[in-house]
Design a protein around this motif. Structure first.
Motif, PDB file in Angstrom:
ATOM      1  N   VAL A  51      -7.579   1.118 -10.626  1.00 10.20           N
ATOM      2  CA  VAL A  51      -7.447   2.581 -10.629  1.00 10.20           C
ATOM      3  C   VAL A  51      -6.500   2.982 -11.756  1.00 10.20           C
ATOM      4  CG1 VAL A  51      -6.681   4.587  -9.306  1.00 10.20           C
ATOM      5  CG2 VAL A  51      -7.849   2.719  -8.153  1.00 10.20           C
ATOM      6  N   GLU A  52      -5.419   2.245 -11.872  1.00  7.86           N
ATOM      7  CA  GLU A  52      -4.445   2.513 -12.939  1.00  7.86           C
ATOM      8  C   GLU A  52      -3.531   1.309 -13.096  1.00  7.86           C
ATOM      9  OE1 GLU A  52      -1.210   5.188 -12.117  1.00  7.86           O
ATOM     10  OE2 GLU A  52      -1.074   4.547 -10.034  1.00  7.86           O
ATOM     11  N   PHE A  53      -2.925   1.228 -14.278  1.00 13.33           N
ATOM     12  CA  PHE A  53      -1.802   0.314 -14.470  1.00 13.33           C
ATOM     13  C   PHE A  53      -0.559   1.167 -14.650  1.00 13.33           C
ATOM     14  CE2 PHE A  53      -5.099  -2.589 -16.260  1.00 13.33           C
ATOM     15  CZ  PHE A  53      -4.864  -3.668 -15.423  1.00 13.33           C
ATOM     16  N   ASN A  54       0.582   0.639 -14.201  1.00 14.84           N
ATOM     17  CA  ASN A  54       1.859   1.215 -14.578  1.00 14.84           C
ATOM     18  C   ASN A  54       2.678   0.123 -15.244  1.00 14.84           C
ATOM     19  OD1 ASN A  54       1.461   3.876 -13.597  1.00 14.84           O
ATOM     20  ND2 ASN A  54       1.800   3.142 -11.515  1.00 14.84           N
ATOM     21  N   ALA A  55       3.626   0.554 -16.060  1.00  7.83           N
ATOM     22  CA  ALA A  55       4.386  -0.384 -16.892  1.00  7.83           C
ATOM     23  C   ALA A  55       5.721  -0.741 -16.259  1.00  7.83           C
ATOM     24  CB  ALA A  55       4.610   0.243 -18.266  1.00  7.83           C
ATOM     25  N   ARG A  56       5.816  -0.570 -14.931  1.00  2.00           N
ATOM     26  CA  ARG A  56       7.113  -0.686 -14.238  1.00  2.00           C
ATOM     27  C   ARG A  56       6.828  -0.845 -12.752  1.00  2.00           C
ATOM     28  NH1 ARG A  56       5.791   3.629 -11.073  1.00  2.00           N
ATOM     29  NH2 ARG A  56       4.546   5.063 -12.251  1.00  2.00           N
ATOM     30  N   PHE A  57       7.883  -1.033 -11.988  1.00  2.00           N
ATOM     31  CA  PHE A  57       7.743  -1.130 -10.535  1.00  2.00           C
ATOM     32  C   PHE A  57       7.292   0.204  -9.951  1.00  2.00           C
ATOM     33  CE2 PHE A  57      10.581  -4.746 -11.099  1.00  2.00           C
ATOM     34  CZ  PHE A  57      10.084  -5.640 -10.170  1.00  2.00           C
ATOM     35  N   GLY A  58       6.604   0.147  -8.828  1.00  2.00           N
ATOM     36  CA  GLY A  58       6.174   1.362  -8.132  1.00  2.00           C
ATOM     37  C   GLY A  58       7.299   1.937  -7.289  1.00  2.00           C
ATOM     38  N   ASP A  59       7.250   3.216  -7.124  1.00  2.00           N
ATOM     39  CA  ASP A  59       8.206   3.923  -6.271  1.00  2.00           C
ATOM     40  C   ASP A  59       7.367   4.776  -5.322  1.00  2.00           C
ATOM     41  OD1 ASP A  59      10.244   5.353  -5.150  1.00  2.00           O
ATOM     42  OD2 ASP A  59      11.204   5.878  -7.040  1.00  2.00           O
ATOM     43  N   PRO A  60       7.298   4.494  -4.047  1.00  2.00           N
ATOM     44  CA  PRO A  60       8.228   3.741  -3.199  1.00  2.00           C
ATOM     45  C   PRO A  60       7.830   2.306  -2.850  1.00  2.00           C
ATOM     46  CG  PRO A  60       6.793   5.002  -1.785  1.00  2.00           C
ATOM     47  CD  PRO A  60       6.315   5.225  -3.195  1.00  2.00           C
ATOM     48  N   GLU A  61       6.811   1.726  -3.461  1.00  2.00           N
ATOM     49  CA  GLU A  61       6.399   0.382  -3.032  1.00  2.00           C
ATOM     50  C   GLU A  61       7.538  -0.635  -3.155  1.00  2.00           C
ATOM     51  OE1 GLU A  61       4.718   2.407  -5.088  1.00  2.00           O
ATOM     52  OE2 GLU A  61       2.611   1.836  -5.244  1.00  2.00           O
ATOM     53  N   THR A  62       8.325  -0.516  -4.228  1.00  2.00           N
ATOM     54  CA  THR A  62       9.404  -1.482  -4.479  1.00  2.00           C
ATOM     55  C   THR A  62      10.370  -1.565  -3.300  1.00  2.00           C
ATOM     56  OG1 THR A  62       9.180  -0.995  -6.792  1.00  2.00           O
ATOM     57  CG2 THR A  62      11.231  -2.054  -6.160  1.00  2.00           C
ATOM     58  N   LEU A 112       4.111  -5.586 -14.393  1.00  2.00           N
ATOM     59  CA  LEU A 112       2.816  -4.916 -14.558  1.00  2.00           C
ATOM     60  C   LEU A 112       2.346  -4.491 -13.173  1.00  2.00           C
ATOM     61  CD1 LEU A 112       0.463  -4.091 -16.476  1.00  2.00           C
ATOM     62  CD2 LEU A 112      -0.626  -6.270 -15.857  1.00  2.00           C
ATOM     63  N   TYR A 113       2.295  -3.180 -12.994  1.00  2.00           N
ATOM     64  CA  TYR A 113       1.880  -2.603 -11.710  1.00  2.00           C
ATOM     65  C   TYR A 113       0.377  -2.410 -11.767  1.00  2.00           C
ATOM     66  CZ  TYR A 113       1.441   1.478  -8.430  1.00  2.00           C
ATOM     67  OH  TYR A 113       1.083   2.362  -7.458  1.00  2.00           O
ATOM     68  N   CYS A 114      -0.346  -3.128 -10.896  1.00  2.00           N
ATOM     69  CA  CYS A 114      -1.800  -3.002 -10.852  1.00  2.00           C
ATOM     70  C   CYS A 114      -2.174  -2.150  -9.649  1.00  2.00           C
ATOM     71  CB  CYS A 114      -2.462  -4.369 -10.731  1.00  2.00           C
ATOM     72  SG  CYS A 114      -1.888  -5.554 -11.968  1.00  2.00           S
ATOM     73  N   THR A 162       1.149  12.992  -4.719  1.00  2.00           N
ATOM     74  CA  THR A 162       2.594  12.990  -4.991  1.00  2.00           C
ATOM     75  C   THR A 162       2.927  11.700  -5.742  1.00  2.00           C
ATOM     76  OG1 THR A 162       3.173  11.693  -3.049  1.00  2.00           O
ATOM     77  CG2 THR A 162       2.952  14.072  -2.726  1.00  2.00           C
ATOM     78  N   GLY A 163       4.207  11.472  -5.973  1.00  4.38           N
ATOM     79  CA  GLY A 163       4.639  10.183  -6.517  1.00  4.38           C
ATOM     80  C   GLY A 163       4.463   9.052  -5.505  1.00  4.38           C
ATOM     81  N   GLY A 164       4.327   9.401  -4.234  1.00  8.15           N
ATOM     82  CA  GLY A 164       4.194   8.407  -3.156  1.00  8.15           C
ATOM     83  C   GLY A 164       5.081   8.781  -1.982  1.00  8.15           C
ATOM     84  N   GLN A 223       0.859  -1.182   0.000  1.00  7.53           N
ATOM     85  CA  GLN A 223       0.000   0.000   0.000  1.00  7.53           C
ATOM     86  C   GLN A 223       0.893   1.230   0.000  1.00  7.53           C
ATOM     87  OE1 GLN A 223      -2.980   0.485   3.201  1.00  7.53           O
ATOM     88  NE2 GLN A 223      -4.425   0.923   1.553  1.00  7.53           N
ATOM     89  N   ASP A 224       0.602   2.122  -0.939  1.00  5.44           N
ATOM     90  CA  ASP A 224       1.326   3.389  -1.082  1.00  5.44           C
ATOM     91  C   ASP A 224       0.558   4.460  -0.304  1.00  5.44           C
ATOM     92  OD1 ASP A 224       2.984   5.389  -2.044  1.00  5.44           O
ATOM     93  OD2 ASP A 224       2.141   5.395  -4.072  1.00  5.44           O
ATOM     94  N   HIS A 225       1.152   5.607  -0.114  1.00  2.00           N
ATOM     95  CA  HIS A 225       0.472   6.754   0.509  1.00  2.00           C
ATOM     96  C   HIS A 225       0.711   7.928  -0.415  1.00  2.00           C
ATOM     97  CE1 HIS A 225       0.941   3.868   3.713  1.00  2.00           C
ATOM     98  NE2 HIS A 225       0.141   4.568   4.486  1.00  2.00           N
ATOM     99  N   LYS A 226      -0.278   8.225  -1.259  1.00  2.00           N
ATOM    100  CA  LYS A 226      -0.033   9.164  -2.366  1.00  2.00           C
ATOM    101  C   LYS A 226      -0.119  10.626  -1.967  1.00  2.00           C
ATOM    102  CE  LYS A 226      -0.328   6.350  -6.283  1.00  2.00           C
ATOM    103  NZ  LYS A 226      -1.255   5.424  -6.895  1.00  2.00           N
ATOM    104  N   ARG A 227      -0.943  10.922  -0.949  1.00  2.00           N
ATOM    105  CA  ARG A 227      -1.097  12.343  -0.585  1.00  2.00           C
ATOM    106  C   ARG A 227       0.108  12.792   0.232  1.00  2.00           C
ATOM    107  NH1 ARG A 227      -6.118  14.729  -1.560  1.00  2.00           N
ATOM    108  NH2 ARG A 227      -7.411  13.215  -2.659  1.00  2.00           N
TER     109      ARG A 227
HETATM  110  N1  GLY Z   1       3.937   4.937  -6.060  1.00  2.00           N
HETATM  111  C1  GLY Z   1       3.157   5.088  -7.218  1.00  2.00           C
HETATM  112  C2  GLY Z   1       3.849   4.864  -8.477  1.00  2.00           C
HETATM  113  O1  GLY Z   1       4.952   4.364  -8.528  1.00  2.00           O
HETATM  114  O2  GLY Z   1       3.278   5.190  -9.513  1.00  2.00           O
END
Ligand code: GLY
Ligand code: AMP
Length: 425
Positions: A284-295, A269-271, A226-228, A212-216
């Protein structure tokens, strides 16, 4: 010990990837381009122009590289993976066509609709349909979500709770702050968000610990997106049955659909999932790479030969039993940012205390927006460091992470104090 790996990127995510790759039994050598002062502790940095595929290819040829791993979205969206593959090298990262799951919100929503993947109802407006977009936003139920239809560093989404906000969001996005890619306007999903990463060769896949990320930017999920600002894994919200639903309703139809349309997705595939109170997932969204900061949290609880995993995905031979889904306890990552982020902030503050923070063997400090000035480590970005701690419980990981955050100093330091609070209160 056979992979000679070039990792592309320079953020906290790439620092975490570098750390996981370099300790992999299959990794013989790791280079990172362009990297950052923290990544320099793990691997050899190379100053390549990553926007220039010829430069990257020349490096691969001259150094007998066996695998290229691409961290950030920008080079993927620009087709770097295609060019490196065309040069004869194996790449962990999707083609430009498949990376559109992230680089175009409209492509992503249309694909979900075609493949029957649950997501919020939406309409897509091109760069010339400003008036139609405004009209649609004005009569949509509230809250309404307005998204820029291109890359915007996690800042191209407005959740509007009033008509005025909705109109202002559409107007701003058509003013060209990000570019002229049009917008997607969609309904508001209610629930809690989680990030699930699927490592895939286009057909087979494994999921990593849900995060779980914290985006705000502010405590209590207040302030701007934010980016997270921090993450933890595994997220108890994603129970085994929720994860099963994500696999069956999201990951599998998406991978199958993309493959059948001739644009297989290879990489991570970031779901981004919204889980409702019945445990049902919507995308909510897909990303084509690892999440930052989830990784930075997810890899801390993963026991796997990450180099072998990425190489097998890149080569179309991913073995689904390479890793188990069992996480090694919990990890929490707190992002230390620069005051002002995600708006303007000062750069150049001197950072101290990292060694002290890492004196705890369960703590790792990942470097993001950092640079070197003489012998000093200084801030150069909005997100500066990611302080990750592991623990046998989430509470322990959180406590260790915050204790380490307090040992690090710089004049513009700012961070959220409630990362993971929802999960362990
Ligand atoms: N933490 C959200 C992202 O990497 O897009
Ligand atoms: P995105 O870049 O699409 O992930 O959007 C950024 C953030 O905006 C998400 O992480 C959510 O917190 C929020 N968001 C985006 N789309 C929706 C939606 N349809 N319903 C509720 N919240 C959303």
């Amino acid at each position: 010990m056979n992979e000679r790996i070039l990792l592309i990127g320079s953020g906290g995510r790439e620092h975490a990837l570098a750390k996981a790759l370099v300790v992999s039994p299959s990794c013989a050598k790791l280079w990172v381009a362009p990297g950052n002062p923290g990544i320099a502790r793990e691997a050899e940095l190379v100053s390549l122009n990553i926007g220039n595929a010829d430069d990257v290819l020349r490096f691969c040829q001259n150094n007998d590289v066996s695998l290229v791993v691409i961290g950030p979205e920008q080079p993927l969206a620009e087709g770097l993976a295609d060019e490196i593959r065309a040069g004869g090298f194996d790449v962990f990262g999707p083609s430009k066509a498949a990376a559109q799951v992230e680089s175009s919100k409209g492509f992503s929503k249309d694909a979900m609709q075609r493949f029957g993947v649950p997501t919020a109802p939406y309409r897509r407006f091109t760069s010339t349909q400003r008036d139609e977009a405004l009209m649609y936003a004005k009569q949509h139920d509230l809250p309404v979500v307005v998204k820029y239809d291109g890359l915007a560093a996690g800042k191209g989404v407005v959740v509007a709770t009033t008509r005025e906000e909705a109109v202002a969001a559409v107007t701003d996005m058509y003013e060209g702050v990000f570019g002229d890619d049009g917008v997607v306007i969609e309904g508001f999903l209610v629930g809690q968000e989680a990030s699930v990463f699927a490592i895939t060769d286009g057909t087979h896949y494994v999921t990593l610990a849900p995060a779980q990320d914290h985006k705000r930017v502010g405590d209590g999920d207040t302030g701007k997106n934010t980016g997270g600002m921090g993450a933890y894994a595994p997220a108890p919200l994603v129970t085994p049955s929720v994860l099963d639903a994500v696999r069956a309703l999201v990951i599998e139809p998406m991978l199958r659909g993309l493959r059948e349309e001739g644009t297989p997705f290879v990489g991570c595939l970031y779901c981004g999932i919204m889980v409702d109170d019945q445990g049902r997932p919507s995308v909510v969204e897909f990303n084509a790479r690892f999440g930052d900061p989830e990784t930075q949290a997810v890899l801390a609880v993963l026991e796997a030969d990450v180099a072998a995993l990425f190489a097998s995905a890149a080569r179309g031979s991913l073995n689904e039993s390479t890793i188990s889904n069992v996480a090694l306890g919990y990890a929490c990552n707190v992002v230390l940012a620069s005051q002002g982020y995600p708006d303007a902030y000062e750069k150049g503050a001197v950072i101290t205390g990292i060694d002290d923070a890492e004196a705890d063997p369960y703590v790792t400090v990942f470097f993001a927006g950092t640079g070197q000035r003489g012998n000093d480590l200084i801030t150069t970005g909005g997100r500066v460091l990611g302080v990750t701690a592991r623990g046998t419980t989430l509470e322990e990981a959180v406590r260790r992470s915050y204790a380490a955050c307090e040992k690090i100093s710089y004049s513009t330091k700012m961070y959220r104090t409630d990362i993971a609070a929802r999960a362990h209160s």
